[in-house]
Design a protein around this motif. Structure first.
Motif, PDB file in Angstrom:
ATOM      1  N   ASN A 204      38.380  42.625  24.805  1.00 52.51           N
ATOM      2  CA  ASN A 204      37.995  42.857  26.206  1.00 52.51           C
ATOM      3  C   ASN A 204      36.691  43.649  26.328  1.00 52.51           C
ATOM      4  O   ASN A 204      36.380  44.175  27.404  1.00 52.51           O
ATOM      5  CB  ASN A 204      39.112  43.611  26.937  1.00 52.51           C
ATOM      6  CG  ASN A 204      40.352  42.763  27.119  1.00 52.51           C
ATOM      7  OD1 ASN A 204      40.249  41.565  27.360  1.00 52.51           O
ATOM      8  ND2 ASN A 204      41.514  43.389  26.971  1.00 52.51           N
ATOM      9  N   LYS A 205      35.915  43.725  25.228  1.00 46.11           N
ATOM     10  CA  LYS A 205      34.671  44.492  25.234  1.00 46.11           C
ATOM     11  C   LYS A 205      33.753  44.055  26.377  1.00 46.11           C
ATOM     12  O   LYS A 205      33.525  42.863  26.593  1.00 46.11           O
ATOM     13  CB  LYS A 205      33.949  44.315  23.899  1.00 46.11           C
ATOM     14  CG  LYS A 205      32.684  45.164  23.771  1.00 46.11           C
ATOM     15  CD  LYS A 205      32.043  44.988  22.400  1.00 46.11           C
ATOM     16  CE  LYS A 205      30.780  45.842  22.292  1.00 46.11           C
ATOM     17  NZ  LYS A 205      30.123  45.696  20.970  1.00 46.11           N
ATOM     18  N   GLY A 206      33.304  45.031  27.139  1.00 51.74           N
ATOM     19  CA  GLY A 206      32.408  44.755  28.260  1.00 51.74           C
ATOM     20  C   GLY A 206      33.110  44.495  29.574  1.00 51.74           C
ATOM     21  O   GLY A 206      32.474  44.481  30.635  1.00 51.74           O
ATOM     22  N   LYS A 207      34.434  44.318  29.519  1.00 56.59           N
ATOM     23  CA  LYS A 207      35.200  44.067  30.751  1.00 56.59           C
ATOM     24  C   LYS A 207      35.694  45.397  31.326  1.00 56.59           C
ATOM     25  O   LYS A 207      35.934  46.352  30.575  1.00 56.59           O
ATOM     26  CB  LYS A 207      36.392  43.152  30.472  1.00 56.59           C
ATOM     27  CG  LYS A 207      35.981  41.743  30.068  1.00 56.59           C
ATOM     28  CD  LYS A 207      37.212  40.868  29.837  1.00 56.59           C
ATOM     29  CE  LYS A 207      36.814  39.455  29.440  1.00 56.59           C
ATOM     30  NZ  LYS A 207      37.993  38.589  29.199  1.00 56.59           N
ATOM     31  N   PRO A 208      35.859  45.462  32.641  1.00 55.70           N
ATOM     32  CA  PRO A 208      36.310  46.727  33.251  1.00 55.70           C
ATOM     33  C   PRO A 208      37.741  47.086  32.841  1.00 55.70           C
ATOM     34  O   PRO A 208      38.601  46.214  32.731  1.00 55.70           O
ATOM     35  CB  PRO A 208      36.209  46.460  34.755  1.00 55.70           C
ATOM     36  CG  PRO A 208      36.246  44.984  34.891  1.00 55.70           C
ATOM     37  CD  PRO A 208      35.603  44.414  33.668  1.00 55.70           C
ATOM     38  N   GLN A 209      37.966  48.372  32.633  1.00 54.33           N
ATOM     39  CA  GLN A 209      39.322  48.840  32.348  1.00 54.33           C
ATOM     40  C   GLN A 209      40.122  48.930  33.654  1.00 54.33           C
ATOM     41  O   GLN A 209      39.572  49.349  34.681  1.00 54.33           O
ATOM     42  CB  GLN A 209      39.274  50.231  31.706  1.00 54.33           C
ATOM     43  CG  GLN A 209      38.689  50.267  30.319  1.00 54.33           C
ATOM     44  CD  GLN A 209      38.813  51.653  29.702  1.00 54.33           C
ATOM     45  OE1 GLN A 209      39.753  52.392  29.995  1.00 54.33           O
ATOM     46  NE2 GLN A 209      37.859  51.994  28.841  1.00 54.33           N
ATOM     47  N   PRO A 210      41.399  48.521  33.628  1.00 53.60           N
ATOM     48  CA  PRO A 210      42.214  48.604  34.853  1.00 53.60           C
ATOM     49  C   PRO A 210      42.660  50.038  35.124  1.00 53.60           C
ATOM     50  O   PRO A 210      42.901  50.816  34.199  1.00 53.60           O
ATOM     51  CB  PRO A 210      43.410  47.712  34.546  1.00 53.60           C
ATOM     52  CG  PRO A 210      43.536  47.738  33.060  1.00 53.60           C
ATOM     53  CD  PRO A 210      42.140  47.870  32.524  1.00 53.60           C
ATOM     54  N   ASP A 211      42.776  50.358  36.386  1.00 49.96           N
ATOM     55  CA  ASP A 211      43.286  51.665  36.807  1.00 49.96           C
ATOM     56  C   ASP A 211      44.778  51.505  37.106  1.00 49.96           C
ATOM     57  O   ASP A 211      45.156  50.855  38.085  1.00 49.96           O
ATOM     58  CB  ASP A 211      42.522  52.134  38.046  1.00 49.96           C
ATOM     59  CG  ASP A 211      42.915  53.549  38.474  1.00 49.96           C
ATOM     60  OD1 ASP A 211      43.959  54.033  38.005  1.00 49.96           O
ATOM     61  OD2 ASP A 211      42.185  54.144  39.287  1.00 49.96           O
ATOM     62  N   SER A 212      45.631  52.074  36.263  1.00 49.62           N
ATOM     63  CA  SER A 212      47.084  51.887  36.421  1.00 49.62           C
ATOM     64  C   SER A 212      47.583  52.423  37.760  1.00 49.62           C
ATOM     65  O   SER A 212      48.581  51.940  38.307  1.00 49.62           O
ATOM     66  CB  SER A 212      47.836  52.570  35.277  1.00 49.62           C
ATOM     67  OG  SER A 212      47.548  53.958  35.248  1.00 49.62           O
ATOM     68  N   ALA A 213      46.868  53.413  38.334  1.00 52.33           N
ATOM     69  CA  ALA A 213      47.292  53.982  39.618  1.00 52.33           C
ATOM     70  C   ALA A 213      47.069  52.998  40.765  1.00 52.33           C
ATOM     71  O   ALA A 213      47.718  53.104  41.809  1.00 52.33           O
ATOM     72  CB  ALA A 213      46.543  55.282  39.885  1.00 52.33           C
ATOM     73  N   LEU A 214      46.152  52.055  40.571  1.00 51.76           N
ATOM     74  CA  LEU A 214      45.858  51.079  41.630  1.00 51.76           C
ATOM     75  C   LEU A 214      46.524  49.728  41.364  1.00 51.76           C
ATOM     76  O   LEU A 214      46.353  48.789  42.148  1.00 51.76           O
ATOM     77  CB  LEU A 214      44.335  50.878  41.742  1.00 51.76           C
ATOM     78  CG  LEU A 214      43.523  52.126  42.131  1.00 51.76           C
ATOM     79  CD1 LEU A 214      42.031  51.803  42.120  1.00 51.76           C
ATOM     80  CD2 LEU A 214      43.949  52.627  43.510  1.00 51.76           C
ATOM     81  N   ARG A 215      47.269  49.617  40.273  1.00 52.62           N
ATOM     82  CA  ARG A 215      47.900  48.342  39.898  1.00 52.62           C
ATOM     83  C   ARG A 215      48.945  47.952  40.956  1.00 52.62           C
ATOM     84  O   ARG A 215      49.697  48.784  41.454  1.00 52.62           O
ATOM     85  CB  ARG A 215      48.549  48.474  38.532  1.00 52.62           C
ATOM     86  CG  ARG A 215      49.177  47.178  37.993  1.00 52.62           C
ATOM     87  CD  ARG A 215      49.645  47.391  36.571  1.00 52.62           C
ATOM     88  NE  ARG A 215      48.509  47.641  35.684  1.00 52.62           N
ATOM     89  CZ  ARG A 215      48.522  48.468  34.658  1.00 52.62           C
ATOM     90  NH1 ARG A 215      49.604  49.190  34.411  1.00 52.62           N
ATOM     91  NH2 ARG A 215      47.450  48.615  33.893  1.00 52.62           N
TER      92      ARG A 215
END
Length: 611
Positions: free
Chosen positions: A523-534
């Motif tokens: 997933n290099k270069g892709k945004p990391q997900p925010d678990s609080a907003l999932r």
């Protein structure tokens, strides 16, 4: 003699027991003595012939058992010269003679009295000096089938069990199902096969994995052997409660059924009919009862055998095992190539919707619907059962759907068909009469949409309900009254109950509000997900996921994306949603007028008090 009169008479034995027995223990005496007198009455006409045959066969040195059964005209016999009335002729030895009389029965009957622990009750009654009086009481009644039919006898046992359960604060509904509920289930089960069942030479098997006292099996057998039906019926069952098992076994004996087909034990952990399949099945498993006691055995079968065992589709939560019984019955269905199977099972509302996508309950529903096994689900009136007033549903499951039902599920809202009983029996305050049973059965038999027209008088009180098939006009209202139309029967495709649960991700932002990206890996270069907003969204199976996402999510969260690795398929049956009818509130003018009347009345009362 009607069953209520007979029940009242037998119940009078309790007057003898009062003081020496606690009310909760009356059943330990009355139930086995009732069974004993029933068997005694059945064998009375052939008693002399059986004893004569016993003497002949004993002298010849051969096993007399098959000959004695033939002479008795039953699948059981009693080789003792005693019977209940003869016991009374020797008051000083009534205990020894009664024990010898019970031991004189064939093995199948002796097992029944062992389940009742009858020997212990004989001993207790003898020590209390009540044995002769109790035996005398039962000897005075005639329970021969010519006087008291099998159907009446079943009702007697159920009435007695209900009374004993009330005295001991137990739940009578764990032991048997109300007869009106059974009649509806039986009619639903057989209506599509009525023509075939009138052909001579047909043999059909019926199974109940939670047999209780055998009421469901008895009503089903009665249907298949009366009214022009000519099927030969073989009955099978399993029961956990020893007393209920004993009553069921005695009933099967008198009917001439093979009592080895009635197994004892816990159906979920000890399948009493391994490898057998059946033409029809009926069951009313306990509602909301946990299966922790058998969890180890059930999980082992699920994990080690998968779909080769009984619990392949999934496991429900431990707090409610009703779906385990449904899966057990699925494993007992006669294969389609051999004629197929149809069964009816009573469940509460939980199996319709409990559990999200991927849960055990959802996976079980998924298996049922994707394999097109659900013919219909009928909502029952509340307050129909002796031990609970909750909403219940009859599921009709089949692996031989007729062509016009393929790919469809019929939902029938029968909740409005119950009529109030004159006298409540425990929690049972409503019943289904013949007309109500026929109306629901016809709705199922027609397999088409329908509405119900509810006729109200001028005061808003319901005066009638009329079934309105699709395309027909509703009846006119009475003078001053009105007619409310509500959905009654709906046919929906199986896919209508499925959905995909998608996981919606939002980017994790740094202190400057910029997305944090992965620095290595796939997933290099892709945004990391925010678990609080999932978040998650349920997308109907019939709708394209991307189309739904673009319409419902992106306008509100343009930076969101779907994580496809977390998508799950789920199934639920939102029964009530299909029958909900929106009723708009009254106009504000009417509400204001009513409020003004009330406030004016209050002002007037205050003025009177102040005067």
């Amino acid at each position: 003699m009607d069953h209520q009169t007979l029940s009242d008479f037998i119940w009078s034995v309790a007057d003898l027991l009062r003081g020496d027995y606690k009310p909760a223990d009356y059943g330990k005496v009355i139930l086995p003595f009732t069974v004993l007198r029933r068997l005694d009455s059945v064998l009375a006409p052939t008693k002399a012939d059986v004893l004569a045959e016993l003497a002949v066969r004993t002298q010849a040195g051969v096993n007399p058992d098959p000959f004695l059964k033939r002479k008795a005209g039953q699948s059981f016999f009693n080789a003792s010269p005693m019977d209940l009335k003869k016991l009374l002729g020797d008051p000083d030895n009534v205990r020894a003679n009664l024990e010898a009389y019970v031991q004189g029965f064939s093995e199948e009957v002796r097992d029944i009295f062992e389940r009742f622990e009858f020997a212990a009750q004989i001993d207790r009654l003898a020590r209390a000096k009540l044995l002769y009086q109790v035996a005398e009481k039962f000897a005075d009644i005639d329970l021969h089938p010519d006087r008291v039919s099998n159907s009446q006898m079943g009702s007697v046992f159920e009435e007695l069990i209900r009374k004993f359960a009330e005295l001991s604060n137990e739940t009578a509904g764990e032991h048997f199902t109300p007869r009106d509920v059974i009649r509806l289930m039986v009619d639903l089960l057989f209506i599509e096969d009525d023509d075939a069942l009138t052909m001579p030479g047909i043999v059909r098997s019926i199974y109940d994995p939670t047999a209780g006292t055998g009421g469901m099996l008895s009503v089903a057998e009665e249907y298949l052997t009366t009214g022009g039906h000519q099927a030969a019926v073989r009955l099978f069952g399993q029961e956990l409660n020893p007393e209920s098992y004993a009553i069921c076994k005695a009933d099967m004996l008198i009917k001439g059924q093979d009592v080895s087909n009635i197994a004892f034990g816990n159906t979920l952990s000890e399948d009493g009919h391994v490898g057998k399949t059946f033409d029809y099945m009926l069951a009313n498993p306990p509602f909301g009862v946990e299966w922790k006691k058998v969890e180890k055995e059930v999980r082992r079968e699920h994990e080690q055998m998968g779909h080769a065992g009984r619990f392949g589709p999934g496991l429900p939560r431990v707090s409610d095992g009703s779906l385990l019984f449904l899966m057990h019955m699925l494993s007992k269905m006669r294969p389609h190539a051999e004629g197929g199977c149809r069964f009816g099972i009573v469940l509460n509302g939980s199996p319709l919707f409990t559990g999200g996508a991927g849960s055990g309950e959802s996976e079980i529903r998924r298996y049922l619907l994707e394999n097109d096994l659900v013919e219909a689900i009928v909502a029952m009136p509340t307050d129909m059962f002796f031990n609970t007033g909750i909403a219940t549903y009859v599921w009709i499951i089949s692996n031989r759907k007729p062509d016009h039902r393929r790919g469809l599920v019929q939902l029938i809202d029968g909740s409005g068909f119950g009529r109030k009983m004159r006298k409540s029996l425990g929690s049972k305050r409503k019943e289904l009469g013949e007309a109500e049973i026929a109306a629901i059965t016809q709705l199922f038999g027609r397999s088409e949409p329908a509405d119900v027209a509810i006729l109200l008088d001028a005061a808003g009180k319901e005066v009638d309900r009329v079934v309105v098939p699709e395309g027909e006009a509703a009846p006119a209202s009475q003078e001053g009254g009105k007619v409310k139309i509500a959905p009654l029967s709906r046919l929906l495709p199986t896919t209508a109950f499925g959905y995909r649960t998608i996981t919606v991700e939002r980017p994790l932002l740094d202190e400057q509000g910029r997305p944090v990206v992965f620095e290595k890996g796939k997933n290099k270069g892709k945004p990391q997900p925010d678990s609080a907003l999932r978040d998650t969204e349920n997308v109907p199976l019939a709708e394209d996921v991307q189309t739904y996402f673009e319409r419902e999510v992106l306008p509100h969260a343009p930076d969101a994306w779907i994580d496809p690795t977390k998508t799950k398929v789920g199934y639920e049956i939102p029964f009530n949603r299909q029958f909900y009818v929106f009723e708009p509130p009254r106009p504000l003018v009417e509400i204001d007028a009513d409020l003004k009347l009330v406030t004016d009345r209050i002002k007037a009362m205050i003025a009177e008090l102040a005067a």
